[in-house]
Design a protein around this motif. Structure first.
Motif, PDB file in Angstrom:
ATOM      1  N   LYS A  98      79.904 -14.088  43.456  1.00 18.68           N
ATOM      2  CA  LYS A  98      79.644 -14.453  44.899  1.00 18.68           C
ATOM      3  C   LYS A  98      79.086 -13.510  45.727  1.00 18.68           C
ATOM      4  O   LYS A  98      79.190 -12.150  45.595  1.00 18.68           O
ATOM      5  CB  LYS A  98      81.321 -14.529  45.101  1.00 18.68           C
ATOM      6  CG  LYS A  98      82.238 -15.363  44.706  1.00 18.68           C
ATOM      7  CD  LYS A  98      83.595 -15.184  44.907  1.00 18.68           C
ATOM      8  CE  LYS A  98      84.266 -13.969  44.372  1.00 18.68           C
ATOM      9  NZ  LYS A  98      85.549 -13.739  44.585  1.00 18.68           N
TER      10      LYS A  98
ATOM     11  N   GLY B 148      78.912 -13.699  49.272  1.00 21.96           N
ATOM     12  CA  GLY B 148      79.352 -13.768  50.736  1.00 21.96           C
ATOM     13  C   GLY B 148      78.398 -14.820  51.633  1.00 21.96           C
ATOM     14  O   GLY B 148      78.308 -15.880  51.074  1.00 21.96           O
TER      15      GLY B 148
ATOM     16  N   GLY C  55      75.885 -16.701  49.882  1.00 22.82           N
ATOM     17  CA  GLY C  55      76.288 -17.771  48.899  1.00 22.82           C
ATOM     18  C   GLY C  55      76.578 -17.153  47.545  1.00 22.82           C
ATOM     19  O   GLY C  55      77.602 -16.371  47.504  1.00 22.82           O
TER      20      GLY C  55
ATOM     21  N   LEU D 177      77.106 -22.346  53.570  1.00 24.00           N
ATOM     22  CA  LEU D 177      76.851 -23.220  54.698  1.00 24.00           C
ATOM     23  C   LEU D 177      76.750 -22.624  55.846  1.00 24.00           C
ATOM     24  O   LEU D 177      77.434 -21.454  55.727  1.00 24.00           O
ATOM     25  CB  LEU D 177      78.032 -24.282  54.515  1.00 24.00           C
ATOM     26  CG  LEU D 177      77.767 -25.514  53.561  1.00 24.00           C
ATOM     27  CD1 LEU D 177      77.809 -25.042  52.008  1.00 24.00           C
ATOM     28  CD2 LEU D 177      78.805 -26.574  54.063  1.00 24.00           C
TER      29      LEU D 177
ATOM     30  N   ALA E 288      88.224 -16.392  51.520  1.00 23.17           N
ATOM     31  CA  ALA E 288      86.932 -17.181  51.230  1.00 23.17           C
ATOM     32  C   ALA E 288      86.622 -17.127  49.349  1.00 23.17           C
ATOM     33  O   ALA E 288      86.440 -18.173  49.065  1.00 23.17           O
ATOM     34  CB  ALA E 288      85.493 -16.267  51.733  1.00 23.17           C
ATOM     35  N   GLY E 289      87.014 -16.125  49.147  1.00 21.03           N
ATOM     36  CA  GLY E 289      86.672 -15.992  47.409  1.00 21.03           C
ATOM     37  C   GLY E 289      87.680 -16.955  46.734  1.00 21.03           C
ATOM     38  O   GLY E 289      87.282 -17.831  45.642  1.00 21.03           O
TER      39      GLY E 289
ATOM     40  N   GLY F 107      84.313 -22.325  50.541  1.00 19.37           N
ATOM     41  CA  GLY F 107      84.216 -20.993  50.981  1.00 19.37           C
ATOM     42  C   GLY F 107      84.008 -21.203  52.584  1.00 19.37           C
ATOM     43  O   GLY F 107      84.352 -20.323  53.396  1.00 19.37           O
TER      44      GLY F 107
HETATM   45  P1  ADP Z   1      85.293 -12.724  48.329  1.00 17.94           P
HETATM   46  O1  ADP Z   1      86.375 -13.268  49.655  1.00 17.94           O
HETATM   47  O2  ADP Z   1      85.912 -12.989  47.191  1.00 17.94           O
HETATM   48  O3  ADP Z   1      84.806 -11.476  48.878  1.00 17.94           O
HETATM   49  P2  ADP Z   1      83.054 -13.919  49.468  1.00 17.94           P
HETATM   50  O4  ADP Z   1      82.833 -13.297  50.618  1.00 17.94           O
HETATM   51  O5  ADP Z   1      81.635 -13.745  48.599  1.00 17.94           O
HETATM   52  O6  ADP Z   1      83.999 -13.908  48.520  1.00 17.94           O
HETATM   53  O7  ADP Z   1      82.887 -15.401  49.857  1.00 17.94           O
HETATM   54  C1  ADP Z   1      82.962 -16.450  48.893  1.00 17.94           C
HETATM   55  C2  ADP Z   1      82.233 -17.860  49.180  1.00 17.94           C
HETATM   56  O8  ADP Z   1      82.561 -18.110  50.474  1.00 17.94           O
HETATM   57  C3  ADP Z   1      80.673 -17.461  49.460  1.00 17.94           C
HETATM   58  O9  ADP Z   1      79.994 -17.518  47.918  1.00 17.94           O
HETATM   59  C4  ADP Z   1      80.208 -18.416  50.329  1.00 17.94           C
HETATM   60  O10 ADP Z   1      79.823 -19.618  49.655  1.00 17.94           O
HETATM   61  C5  ADP Z   1      81.329 -18.581  51.269  1.00 17.94           C
HETATM   62  N1  ADP Z   1      81.084 -17.551  52.331  1.00 17.94           N
HETATM   63  C6  ADP Z   1      81.639 -16.458  52.514  1.00 17.94           C
HETATM   64  N2  ADP Z   1      81.250 -15.915  53.723  1.00 17.94           N
HETATM   65  C7  ADP Z   1      80.764 -16.876  54.536  1.00 17.94           C
HETATM   66  C8  ADP Z   1      80.026 -17.268  55.625  1.00 17.94           C
HETATM   67  N3  ADP Z   1      80.001 -16.159  56.804  1.00 17.94           N
HETATM   68  N4  ADP Z   1      79.509 -18.348  55.892  1.00 17.94           N
HETATM   69  C9  ADP Z   1      79.616 -19.500  55.183  1.00 17.94           C
HETATM   70  N5  ADP Z   1      80.095 -19.443  54.018  1.00 17.94           N
HETATM   71  C10 ADP Z   1      80.585 -18.060  53.459  1.00 17.94           C
END
Ligand code: ADP
Ligand code: KDG
Length: 314
Positions: A224, A226, A229, A244, A254-255, A283
């Motif tokens: 992942k 953030g 993508g 997106l 989100a994760g 996400g």
């Molecule tokens: P975690 O919450 O585990 O740290 P991430 O921050 O990588 O995970 O977020 C997981 C997924 O959520 C990402 O791979 C992405 O698809 C989506 N995502 C995270 N942040 C955003 C954002 N600012 N805008 C759109 N989608 C996001």
């Protein structure tokens, strides 16, 4: 049997809109990485079951009520009247900075035990999902997690492991010692880019850690990234998905949403690109609504974010 079986600690999260030191109102929410995934999967119409220990107190009642309301199977839940519900405070310190405090040591959820998992695992599932949070909670929870991963793998139930490192619970070295062998039971390993060192050689680069996971039986590694993508490694190569374009108001959960989207796509038999697309969509729903799991879509709502073109791919 359910599509998804998952277990862990579900907490009550008390959220502040401003600095905790200033007082003011707190709002009550359900929190817990594994139950967030169960909510995401259940809202899309799959059958999900959650197992864990829930206190006999009012917060325990609230937890069960919320899970039931989402249509999540809770038959395997153990009530533990001796111990309190784990609490967490989520402080919106500034618009950009949230801080977490746990009050979960000695909680009902942390007393999870191998015996709590025997019957649910024997009932089977299409996928078992677990996270690297549960083994950090207590010795019995660590043993329960290891046991469940091994028992599922031996029974032919694919295991999905989300590394989910929590620095408030244990050191990176302790986590690596437990999570590296655990990953050997998994079919799917999900990690943030900065968590890959917890399931393999900390000196190795991403492709080396992934190759080692493949050698140990893992089939898919999702990294992942953030707002950039995510990328998926399989023995056939690497696929990427962009995030997106949405307005992010709350990154918490989100994760878990991403994982729920991926697993939903897998339950629906989608190809890797389709699974990643659904993961990124969930996400995006999670970050653009407040709460851990409140904003996750029902199936008919998946199309709401169609046309939010995916952001730049790394
Ligand atoms: P975690 O919450 O585990 O740290 P991430 O921050 O990588 O995970 O977020 C997981 C997924 O959520 C990402 O791979 C992405 O698809 C989506 N995502 C995270 N942040 C955003 C954002 N600012 N805008 C759109 N989608 C996001
Ligand atoms: O993934 C979101 C989680 O951080 C939250 O729901 C609480 O499970 C949780 C934890 O241990 O941090």
């Amino acid at each position: 049997a359910p599509d998804l079986l998952t277990f862990g600690e579900t907490m009550v999260s008390l959220r502040s809109a401003g600095p905790l030191a200033a007082g003011g109102s707190l709002t009550m929410h359900l929190a817990g990485a594994e139950s967030n995934v169960a909510v995401g999967v259940a809202r899309l119409g799959h059958r999900a079951a959650w197992v864990g220990r829930v206190s006999g107190d009012e917060f325990g009642e609230y937890t069960l009520r919320q899970l039931r309301a989402e249509g999540i199977g809770v038959d395997g839940v153990t009530r533990d009247a001796e111990r309190p519900t784990g609490l967490m405070f989520l402080e919106q310190r500034t618009a950009d900075l949230t801080r977490v405090q746990y009050h979960r040591a000695g909680s009902a959820g942390s007393a999870l035990d191998v015996d709590d998992l025997r019957a649910p695992l024997a009932a089977g599932a299409r996928m078992l999902h677990l996270t690297g949070i549960t083994p950090a909670l207590s010795d019995t929870a660590r043993e329960a997690t290891r046991w469940a991963a091994q028992a599922a793998a031996e029974a032919g139930i694919p295991v999905c492991l989300d590394v989910n490192y929590r620095a408030r619970l244990w050191s990176r070295d302790s986590a690596r010692e437990v999570l590296t062998p655990l990953a050997g039971y998994a079919s799917v390993v999900i990690a943030s880019a900065d968590e890959l060192d917890l399931v393999g050689d900390p000196e190795a680069d991403e492709s080396t850690v992934v190759a080692d996971l493949f050698r140990r039986g893992v089939r898919t590694v999702l990294v992942k990234l953030g707002s950039d993508g995510a990328r998926a490694h399989t023995p056939d190569g690497i696929q990427q998905v962009g995030a997106l374009t949405v307005t992010a108001v709350d990154p918490v959960g989100a994760g878990d949403a991403f994982t729920a989207g991926y697993l939903s796509g897998w339950f629906d038999g989608l190809d890797l690109a389709g699974r990643l697309r659904r993961a990124a969509t969930l996400g995006a729903f999670a970050v653009s609504s407040r709460g851990d799991c409140e904003g996750l879509p029902r199936r008919a709502e998946l199309s709401l974010l169609e046309g939010h073109e995916t952001g730049s791919v790394l």
